[in-house]
Design a protein around this motif. Structure first.
Motif, PDB file in Angstrom:
ATOM      1  N   SER A  29       1.876  -2.193  12.680  1.00 23.01           N
ATOM      2  CA  SER A  29       1.780  -2.582  11.269  1.00 23.01           C
ATOM      3  C   SER A  29       0.330  -2.838  10.874  1.00 23.01           C
ATOM      4  CB  SER A  29       2.593  -3.851  11.013  1.00 23.01           C
ATOM      5  OG  SER A  29       3.956  -3.621  11.242  1.00 23.01           O
ATOM      6  N   ALA A  30       0.011  -2.511   9.638  1.00 21.96           N
ATOM      7  CA  ALA A  30      -1.315  -2.781   9.107  1.00 21.96           C
ATOM      8  C   ALA A  30      -1.381  -4.233   8.636  1.00 21.96           C
ATOM      9  CB  ALA A  30      -1.611  -1.843   7.946  1.00 21.96           C
ATOM     10  N   LYS A  31      -2.571  -4.829   8.704  1.00 24.33           N
ATOM     11  CA  LYS A  31      -2.740  -6.201   8.216  1.00 24.33           C
ATOM     12  C   LYS A  31      -3.057  -6.215   6.733  1.00 24.33           C
ATOM     13  CE  LYS A  31      -3.929  -8.233  12.582  1.00 24.33           C
ATOM     14  NZ  LYS A  31      -4.748  -9.194  13.282  1.00 24.33           N
ATOM     15  N   LEU A  32      -3.619  -5.110   6.222  1.00 21.84           N
ATOM     16  CA  LEU A  32      -3.937  -4.993   4.806  1.00 21.84           C
ATOM     17  C   LEU A  32      -3.164  -3.827   4.214  1.00 21.84           C
ATOM     18  CD1 LEU A  32      -7.809  -5.461   4.932  1.00 21.84           C
ATOM     19  CD2 LEU A  32      -6.087  -7.173   4.368  1.00 21.84           C
ATOM     20  N   CYS A  33      -2.720  -3.990   2.980  1.00 23.13           N
ATOM     21  CA  CYS A  33      -1.970  -2.944   2.282  1.00 23.13           C
ATOM     22  C   CYS A  33      -2.872  -1.739   2.028  1.00 23.13           C
ATOM     23  CB  CYS A  33      -1.448  -3.505   0.958  1.00 23.13           C
ATOM     24  SG  CYS A  33      -0.579  -2.297  -0.050  1.00 23.13           S
ATOM     25  N   CYS A  65      -3.214  -1.499  -2.214  1.00 22.41           N
ATOM     26  CA  CYS A  65      -3.978  -2.456  -3.033  1.00 22.41           C
ATOM     27  C   CYS A  65      -4.994  -3.269  -2.239  1.00 22.41           C
ATOM     28  CB  CYS A  65      -3.024  -3.386  -3.777  1.00 22.41           C
ATOM     29  SG  CYS A  65      -2.089  -4.483  -2.685  1.00 22.41           S
ATOM     30  N   GLY A  66      -4.898  -3.274  -0.911  1.00 23.00           N
ATOM     31  CA  GLY A  66      -5.847  -4.014  -0.090  1.00 23.00           C
ATOM     32  C   GLY A  66      -5.476  -5.470   0.151  1.00 23.00           C
ATOM     33  N   ASP A  67      -4.373  -5.954  -0.408  1.00 24.93           N
ATOM     34  CA  ASP A  67      -3.937  -7.341  -0.184  1.00 24.93           C
ATOM     35  C   ASP A  67      -3.419  -7.508   1.242  1.00 24.93           C
ATOM     36  OD1 ASP A  67      -4.558  -8.020  -2.769  1.00 24.93           O
ATOM     37  OD2 ASP A  67      -2.477  -7.989  -3.497  1.00 24.93           O
ATOM     38  N   ASP A  68      -3.404  -8.759   1.688  1.00 24.97           N
ATOM     39  CA  ASP A  68      -2.853  -9.057   3.012  1.00 24.97           C
ATOM     40  C   ASP A  68      -1.357  -8.783   3.033  1.00 24.97           C
ATOM     41  OD1 ASP A  68      -5.276  -9.907   4.052  1.00 24.97           O
ATOM     42  OD2 ASP A  68      -4.925 -12.000   3.508  1.00 24.97           O
ATOM     43  N   ILE A  69      -0.881  -8.264   4.165  1.00 26.35           N
ATOM     44  CA  ILE A  69       0.562  -8.098   4.376  1.00 26.35           C
ATOM     45  C   ILE A  69       1.009  -9.304   5.193  1.00 26.35           C
ATOM     46  CG2 ILE A  69       2.376  -6.685   5.424  1.00 26.35           C
ATOM     47  CD1 ILE A  69       0.537  -4.264   5.021  1.00 26.35           C
ATOM     48  N   PRO A  70       1.955 -10.091   4.696  1.00 21.02           N
ATOM     49  CA  PRO A  70       2.389 -11.294   5.415  1.00 21.02           C
ATOM     50  C   PRO A  70       2.884 -10.969   6.829  1.00 21.02           C
ATOM     51  CG  PRO A  70       3.333 -11.235   3.208  1.00 21.02           C
ATOM     52  CD  PRO A  70       2.683  -9.915   3.439  1.00 21.02           C
ATOM     53  N   LYS A 122       2.890  -0.392   6.184  1.00 20.88           N
ATOM     54  CA  LYS A 122       1.523  -0.125   5.718  1.00 20.88           C
ATOM     55  C   LYS A 122       1.273  -0.661   4.312  1.00 20.88           C
ATOM     56  CE  LYS A 122       0.645   2.456   9.344  1.00 20.88           C
ATOM     57  NZ  LYS A 122       0.126   1.790  10.500  1.00 20.88           N
ATOM     58  N   THR A 123       2.320  -1.139   3.635  1.00 24.07           N
ATOM     59  CA  THR A 123       2.170  -1.600   2.255  1.00 24.07           C
ATOM     60  C   THR A 123       2.745  -3.004   2.094  1.00 24.07           C
ATOM     61  OG1 THR A 123       4.271  -0.575   1.653  1.00 24.07           O
ATOM     62  CG2 THR A 123       2.289   0.725   1.259  1.00 24.07           C
ATOM     63  N   CYS A 124       2.206  -3.710   1.103  1.00 25.72           N
ATOM     64  CA  CYS A 124       2.750  -5.032   0.775  1.00 25.72           C
ATOM     65  C   CYS A 124       4.080  -4.846   0.027  1.00 25.72           C
ATOM     66  CB  CYS A 124       1.755  -5.828  -0.073  1.00 25.72           C
ATOM     67  SG  CYS A 124       1.455  -5.143  -1.713  1.00 25.72           S
ATOM     68  N   ILE A 125       4.762  -5.936  -0.213  1.00 30.23           N
ATOM     69  CA  ILE A 125       6.084  -5.868  -0.842  1.00 30.23           C
ATOM     70  C   ILE A 125       5.995  -5.291  -2.255  1.00 30.23           C
ATOM     71  CG2 ILE A 125       8.032  -7.238  -1.659  1.00 30.23           C
ATOM     72  CD1 ILE A 125       7.513  -9.093   0.730  1.00 30.23           C
ATOM     73  N   LEU A 126       5.004  -5.730  -3.031  1.00 32.48           N
ATOM     74  CA  LEU A 126       4.885  -5.239  -4.417  1.00 32.48           C
ATOM     75  C   LEU A 126       4.629  -3.736  -4.458  1.00 32.48           C
ATOM     76  CD1 LEU A 126       2.812  -8.134  -6.029  1.00 32.48           C
ATOM     77  CD2 LEU A 126       5.254  -7.668  -6.264  1.00 32.48           C
ATOM     78  N   CYS A 127       3.718  -3.252  -3.624  1.00 33.33           N
ATOM     79  CA  CYS A 127       3.422  -1.815  -3.610  1.00 33.33           C
ATOM     80  C   CYS A 127       4.611  -1.008  -3.096  1.00 33.33           C
ATOM     81  CB  CYS A 127       2.181  -1.541  -2.765  1.00 33.33           C
ATOM     82  SG  CYS A 127       0.651  -2.166  -3.499  1.00 33.33           S
ATOM     83  N   GLN A 128       5.335  -1.546  -2.102  1.00 36.31           N
ATOM     84  CA  GLN A 128       6.505  -0.840  -1.592  1.00 36.31           C
ATOM     85  C   GLN A 128       7.597  -0.763  -2.640  1.00 36.31           C
ATOM     86  OE1 GLN A 128       6.611   0.743   1.471  1.00 36.31           O
ATOM     87  NE2 GLN A 128       8.408   1.678   0.547  1.00 36.31           N
ATOM     88  N   ASN A 129       7.778  -1.826  -3.410  1.00 40.67           N
ATOM     89  CA  ASN A 129       8.760  -1.787  -4.500  1.00 40.67           C
ATOM     90  C   ASN A 129       8.397  -0.714  -5.518  1.00 40.67           C
ATOM     91  OD1 ASN A 129      10.398  -3.790  -3.491  1.00 40.67           O
ATOM     92  ND2 ASN A 129       9.433  -5.419  -4.671  1.00 40.67           N
TER      93      ASN A 129
END
Length: 87
Positions: A35-39, A42-47, A58-65
């Motif tokens: 897993s990536a640590k940054l999306c 958008c470049g935000d942290d992935i929890p 590879k993506t945060c929740i908002l970008c994946q949605n």
């Protein structure tokens, strides 16, 4: 119930095949690897909890949605009539 030239249970077989194809497609699109640590979007942290829950994310929740809402559903025409192909 058979109709026309079909045998009994043919409709259920079509439904089962469609569901099976959708499951195979979804499994094939699941992320794999580390897993990536940054999306990547958008470049935000992935929890950390998301990274542990979804290996290879590879993506945060908002970008994946956003990605999921833009994904088109591709279906298979399992009926032989021309009418179903024109829809």
């Amino acid at each position: 119930m058979a109709g026309g030239w079909t045998r009994d249970g043919a409709l259920q077989d079509q439904i089962d095949d469609t569901v099976s194809d959708a499951v195979k497609l979804a499994r094939g699109q699941m992320p794999k690897g580390e897993s990536a640590k940054l999306c990547v979007e958008c470049g935000d942290d992935i929890p950390e909890r998301r990274r542990l829950a979804v290996p290879g994310v590879k993506t945060c929740i908002l970008c994946q949605n956003e990605r999921d809402s833009n994904r088109a559903v591709i279906g298979f025409n399992r009926r032989g009539s021309k009418d179903s192909q024109l829809r």
